[in-house]
Design an enzyme around this catalytic site. Structure first.
Site, PDB file in Angstrom:
ATOM      1  N   LYS A 137       2.402  -2.458   9.524  1.00  0.00           N
ATOM      2  CA  LYS A 137       1.238  -1.746  10.077  1.00  0.00           C
ATOM      3  C   LYS A 137       0.107  -1.741   9.067  1.00  0.00           C
ATOM      4  O   LYS A 137       0.312  -1.833   7.846  1.00  0.00           O
ATOM      5  CB  LYS A 137       1.597  -0.321  10.502  1.00  0.00           C
ATOM      6  CG  LYS A 137       1.897   0.670   9.367  1.00  0.00           C
ATOM      7  CD  LYS A 137       0.697   1.391   8.802  1.00  0.00           C
ATOM      8  CE  LYS A 137       0.924   1.748   7.332  1.00  0.00           C
ATOM      9  NZ  LYS A 137      -0.164   2.297   6.616  1.00  0.00           N
TER      10      LYS A 137
ATOM     11  N   ASP B  97       4.231   7.452   9.602  1.00  0.00           N
ATOM     12  CA  ASP B  97       3.939   6.162  10.251  1.00  0.00           C
ATOM     13  C   ASP B  97       5.007   5.730  11.258  1.00  0.00           C
ATOM     14  O   ASP B  97       4.779   4.809  12.045  1.00  0.00           O
ATOM     15  CB  ASP B  97       3.840   5.053   9.187  1.00  0.00           C
ATOM     16  CG  ASP B  97       2.580   5.146   8.336  1.00  0.00           C
ATOM     17  OD1 ASP B  97       1.597   5.762   8.792  1.00  0.00           O
ATOM     18  OD2 ASP B  97       2.587   4.591   7.225  1.00  0.00           O
TER      19      ASP B  97
HETATM   20  C1  LIG Z   1      -0.919   6.038   4.142  1.00  0.00           C
HETATM   21  C2  LIG Z   1      -0.292   5.993   5.518  1.00  0.00           C
HETATM   22  O1  LIG Z   1       0.607   4.902   5.593  1.00  0.00           O
HETATM   23  C3  LIG Z   1      -1.404   5.749   6.529  1.00  0.00           C
HETATM   24  O2  LIG Z   1      -0.892   5.487   7.812  1.00  0.00           O
HETATM   25  C4  LIG Z   1       0.438   7.257   5.829  1.00  0.00           C
HETATM   26  O3  LIG Z   1      -0.427   8.359   5.707  1.00  0.00           O
HETATM   27  C5  LIG Z   1       1.676   7.468   4.992  1.00  0.00           C
HETATM   28  O4  LIG Z   1       2.747   7.343   5.864  1.00  0.00           O
HETATM   29  P1  LIG Z   1       4.265   7.587   5.438  1.00  0.00           P
HETATM   30  O5  LIG Z   1       4.580   6.857   4.189  1.00  0.00           O
HETATM   31  O6  LIG Z   1       5.045   7.340   6.674  1.00  0.00           O
HETATM   32  O7  LIG Z   1       4.210   9.130   5.074  1.00  0.00           O
HETATM   33  P2  LIG Z   1       5.359  10.194   4.844  1.00  0.00           P
HETATM   34  O8  LIG Z   1       6.630   9.502   4.489  1.00  0.00           O
HETATM   35  O9  LIG Z   1       5.335  11.130   5.989  1.00  0.00           O
HETATM   36  O10 LIG Z   1       4.795  10.934   3.548  1.00  0.00           O
HETATM   37  C6  LIG Z   1       4.857  10.357   2.270  1.00  0.00           C
HETATM   38  C7  LIG Z   1       3.898  11.110   1.374  1.00  0.00           C
HETATM   39  O11 LIG Z   1       2.543  10.715   1.648  1.00  0.00           O
HETATM   40  C8  LIG Z   1       1.673  11.830   1.611  1.00  0.00           C
HETATM   41  N1  LIG Z   1       1.089  12.039   2.954  1.00  0.00           N
HETATM   42  C9  LIG Z   1       1.550  11.330   4.023  1.00  0.00           C
HETATM   43  C10 LIG Z   1       0.992  11.512   5.265  1.00  0.00           C
HETATM   44  C11 LIG Z   1      -0.065  12.435   5.398  1.00  0.00           C
HETATM   45  N2  LIG Z   1      -0.634  12.650   6.581  1.00  0.00           N
HETATM   46  N3  LIG Z   1      -0.509  13.119   4.323  1.00  0.00           N
HETATM   47  C12 LIG Z   1       0.054  12.932   3.089  1.00  0.00           C
HETATM   48  O12 LIG Z   1      -0.381  13.552   2.122  1.00  0.00           O
HETATM   49  C13 LIG Z   1       2.511  12.993   1.127  1.00  0.00           C
HETATM   50  O13 LIG Z   1       2.415  13.014  -0.294  1.00  0.00           O
HETATM   51  C14 LIG Z   1       3.903  12.610   1.567  1.00  0.00           C
HETATM   52  O14 LIG Z   1       4.896  13.217   0.783  1.00  0.00           O
HETATM   53  N1  LIG Z   2      13.820  -0.064   4.352  1.00  0.00           N
HETATM   54  C1  LIG Z   2      12.910   0.129   3.402  1.00  0.00           C
HETATM   55  N2  LIG Z   2      11.917  -0.752   3.230  1.00  0.00           N
HETATM   56  C2  LIG Z   2      10.974  -0.558   2.281  1.00  0.00           C
HETATM   57  N3  LIG Z   2      10.957   0.482   1.439  1.00  0.00           N
HETATM   58  C3  LIG Z   2      11.917   1.395   1.574  1.00  0.00           C
HETATM   59  C4  LIG Z   2      12.918   1.264   2.565  1.00  0.00           C
HETATM   60  N4  LIG Z   2      13.725   2.320   2.454  1.00  0.00           N
HETATM   61  C5  LIG Z   2      13.258   3.064   1.447  1.00  0.00           C
HETATM   62  N5  LIG Z   2      12.170   2.525   0.910  1.00  0.00           N
HETATM   63  C6  LIG Z   2      11.384   3.080  -0.224  1.00  0.00           C
HETATM   64  O1  LIG Z   2      10.161   3.564   0.293  1.00  0.00           O
HETATM   65  C7  LIG Z   2       9.105   3.373  -0.653  1.00  0.00           C
HETATM   66  C8  LIG Z   2       7.866   2.912   0.092  1.00  0.00           C
HETATM   67  O2  LIG Z   2       8.111   1.622   0.597  1.00  0.00           O
HETATM   68  P1  LIG Z   2       7.266   1.056   1.841  1.00  0.00           P
HETATM   69  O3  LIG Z   2       7.415  -0.434   1.815  1.00  0.00           O
HETATM   70  O4  LIG Z   2       7.616   1.756   3.096  1.00  0.00           O
HETATM   71  O5  LIG Z   2       5.830   1.448   1.329  1.00  0.00           O
HETATM   72  P2  LIG Z   2       4.472   1.605   2.029  1.00  0.00           P
HETATM   73  O6  LIG Z   2       4.277   0.526   3.018  1.00  0.00           O
HETATM   74  O7  LIG Z   2       3.440   1.748   0.978  1.00  0.00           O
HETATM   75  O8  LIG Z   2       4.632   2.955   2.796  1.00  0.00           O
HETATM   76  P3  LIG Z   2       3.548   3.720   3.657  1.00  0.00           P
HETATM   77  O9  LIG Z   2       2.275   2.986   3.668  1.00  0.00           O
HETATM   78  O10 LIG Z   2       4.186   3.837   5.008  1.00  0.00           O
HETATM   79  O11 LIG Z   2       3.473   5.018   2.903  1.00  0.00           O
HETATM   80  C9  LIG Z   2       9.609   2.359  -1.676  1.00  0.00           C
HETATM   81  O12 LIG Z   2       9.663   2.981  -2.922  1.00  0.00           O
HETATM   82  C10 LIG Z   2      10.986   1.966  -1.210  1.00  0.00           C
HETATM   83  O13 LIG Z   2      11.947   1.933  -2.232  1.00  0.00           O
END
Ligand SMILES: C[C@](O)(CO)[C@H](O)COP(=O)(O)OP(=O)(O)OC[C@H]1O[C@@H](n2ccc(N)nc2=O)[C@H](O)[C@@H]1O
Ligand SMILES: Nc1ncnc2c1ncn2[C@@H]1O[C@H](COP(=O)(O)OP(=O)(O)OP(=O)(O)O)[C@@H](O)[C@H]1O
Length: 354
Positions: free
Chosen positions: A66, A202
């Site tokens: 995404k 997400d």
């Molecule tokens: C950056 C984005 O990917 C944009 O779509 C999302 O906001 C993050 O999505 P995500 O990783 O699925 O988020 P979550 O796993 O729910 O949260 C991870 C961390 O991101 C921050 N977080 C996330 C979502 C949100 N609306 N506010 C936040 O501040 C928080 O520190 C939280 O502990």
């Molecule tokens: N199946 C998985 N695939 C990727 N990362 C994973 C998974 N399970 C746990 N993680 C952990 O989640 C953290 C974030 O990885 P991810 O690839 O989802 O990042 P991201 O795309 O930046 O996330 P987002 O943008 O949704 O916050 C990593 O530190 C990873 O170790």
């Protein structure tokens, strides 16, 4: 690297690890951008068929990455665990992780087999497979269904890890879709979204992909049909078709990027001018992303921006000629570590094989 971790639920000690030969790693690495083959003949994209189809069946879900075409970040809310209020347009991008799920013998618990050439911190020796987003999703589904999580999961990762491309969310969503089908639950997408929302912001979007409007902390999803006026407007603005992803070895932690955003906002005292409010924070933490955006824009990309929390950069390009210019600029100046070509918007693909 492939790691096989087995965690029988009633006997949490059964943990093993193996390595995959280099030849296998190469074959995975050689097809990161190809749209996976699928079998759509067995039902709709939301996995909504019913019946008890567990034994000998493997359900395979190709789930896209995404990005956020816009990402407006508001205040934090204590009731959301301190997460920020969001208003975002999600777009699924056609670089796919593949998750498969098949039934294991009753009482033997789950197993997870992870493959891919770019596993980031998932390949670390201290990475806990029980915290993998796919495994958390399996457990959430098992709890909701009142079943034991006796499921063999495999994940072939193509989405860069810790890259702002929602790879973990895609794997969790794929697992939810796969188990919904494997266990013959036939739960509608709204119910699956409720479960996904307990796991991450997400994940509800990743269940359906395409374009969608996200609010709340990102979990409230309103689909945007491609032929709706909002969908046509996004397509007319160039948010569809060929996409180049500039990916990095470096991972950014999403909470760190939000924290940096808070610090920068407090200093500037004004909302960000960027379509992605997290972009300045991500560039502050990872300056090469900013250089790659500037180079893509100079090379003629319609749009170039940090994907979500970064550090990946997404560039929408009109045609092969512009794509070649962007690739040349990125490679020539070493502004990204890896380039992935994909199409957007994309949807998850569910396949079932006996
Ligand atoms: C950056 C984005 O990917 C944009 O779509 C999302 O906001 C993050 O999505 P995500 O990783 O699925 O988020 P979550 O796993 O729910 O949260 C991870 C961390 O991101 C921050 N977080 C996330 C979502 C949100 N609306 N506010 C936040 O501040 C928080 O520190 C939280 O502990
Ligand atoms: N199946 C998985 N695939 C990727 N990362 C994973 C998974 N399970 C746990 N993680 C952990 O989640 C953290 C974030 O990885 P991810 O690839 O989802 O990042 P991201 O795309 O930046 O996330 P987002 O943008 O949704 O916050 C990593 O530190 C990873 O170790």
């Amino acid at each position: 690297m492939t790691a096989v971790m087995t965690h029988p639920i009633r006997n949490a000690d059964g943990r093993t690890a193996t390595s995959t030969p280099a030849s296998e790693r190469e074959s995975t690495a050689s097809q990161p951008t190809r749209r996976p083959k699928s079998d759509r003949a067995n039902g709709s994209d939301d996995g909504s068929i019913t019946g008890n189809i567990t034994s000998g069946v493997t359900v395979s879900v190709d789930c896209p990455a995404k990005t956020n075409l816009t990402l407006e970040v508001g205040p934090t809310h204590a009731e959301w665990g301190g997460r920020h209020e969001l208003d975002t347009i999600y777009c699924a991008v056609g670089v796919y992780d593949t998750v498969t799920a098949s039934a294991k013998r009753a009482g033997t618990g789950f197993s997870l087999d992870l493959a891919g050439a770019h596993l980031g911190d998932l390949a670390a020796s201290d990475s806990d497979m029980r915290r993998n987003h796919a495994v958390l999703a399996l457990f959430a589904m098992a709890q909701a269904a009142g079943r034991d999580p006796d499921v063999a999961l495999t994940i072939t990762k193509r989405i860069p890890v810790g890259a702002g491309l929602g790879g973990g969310s895609a794997d969790a969503a794929a697992t939810i879709l796969a188990v919904n089908r494997l266990w013959g639950l036939g739960w509608p997408i709204e119910r699956l979204r409720g479960i996904a929302a307990t796991l991450g912001a997400d994940m509800p979007f990743c269940l359906t992909g395409g374009f969608a409007h996200g609010t709340g902390y990102g979990e409230q999803i309103e689909d945007i049909a491609f032929d709706s006026s909002a969908g046509r407007s996004l397509i007319a603005q160039g948010f569809a078709g060929e996409v180049l992803i500039g990916a990095y070895q470096t991972q950014l932690r999403t909470p760190d990027v939000y924290r940096k955003f808070d610090t920068l906002s407090a200093k500037a005292g004004a909302a960000s001018a960027n379509r992605n409010h997290l972009q300045s924070a991500a560039i502050d933490l990872h300056p090469r992303s900013g250089q790659a955006i500037d180079a893509a824009a100079r090379a003629g990309a319609h749009h170039a921006f940090v994907s979500g929390s970064g550090p990946s950069v997404v560039a929408f390009v009109a045609d092969d000629a512009v794509a070649a210019k962007v690739i040349g600029a990125w490679r020539g100046d070493g502004l990204v570590d890896r380039i992935i070509r994909a199409k957007a918007p994309a949807k998850p693909i569910i396949g079932v094989r006996q």
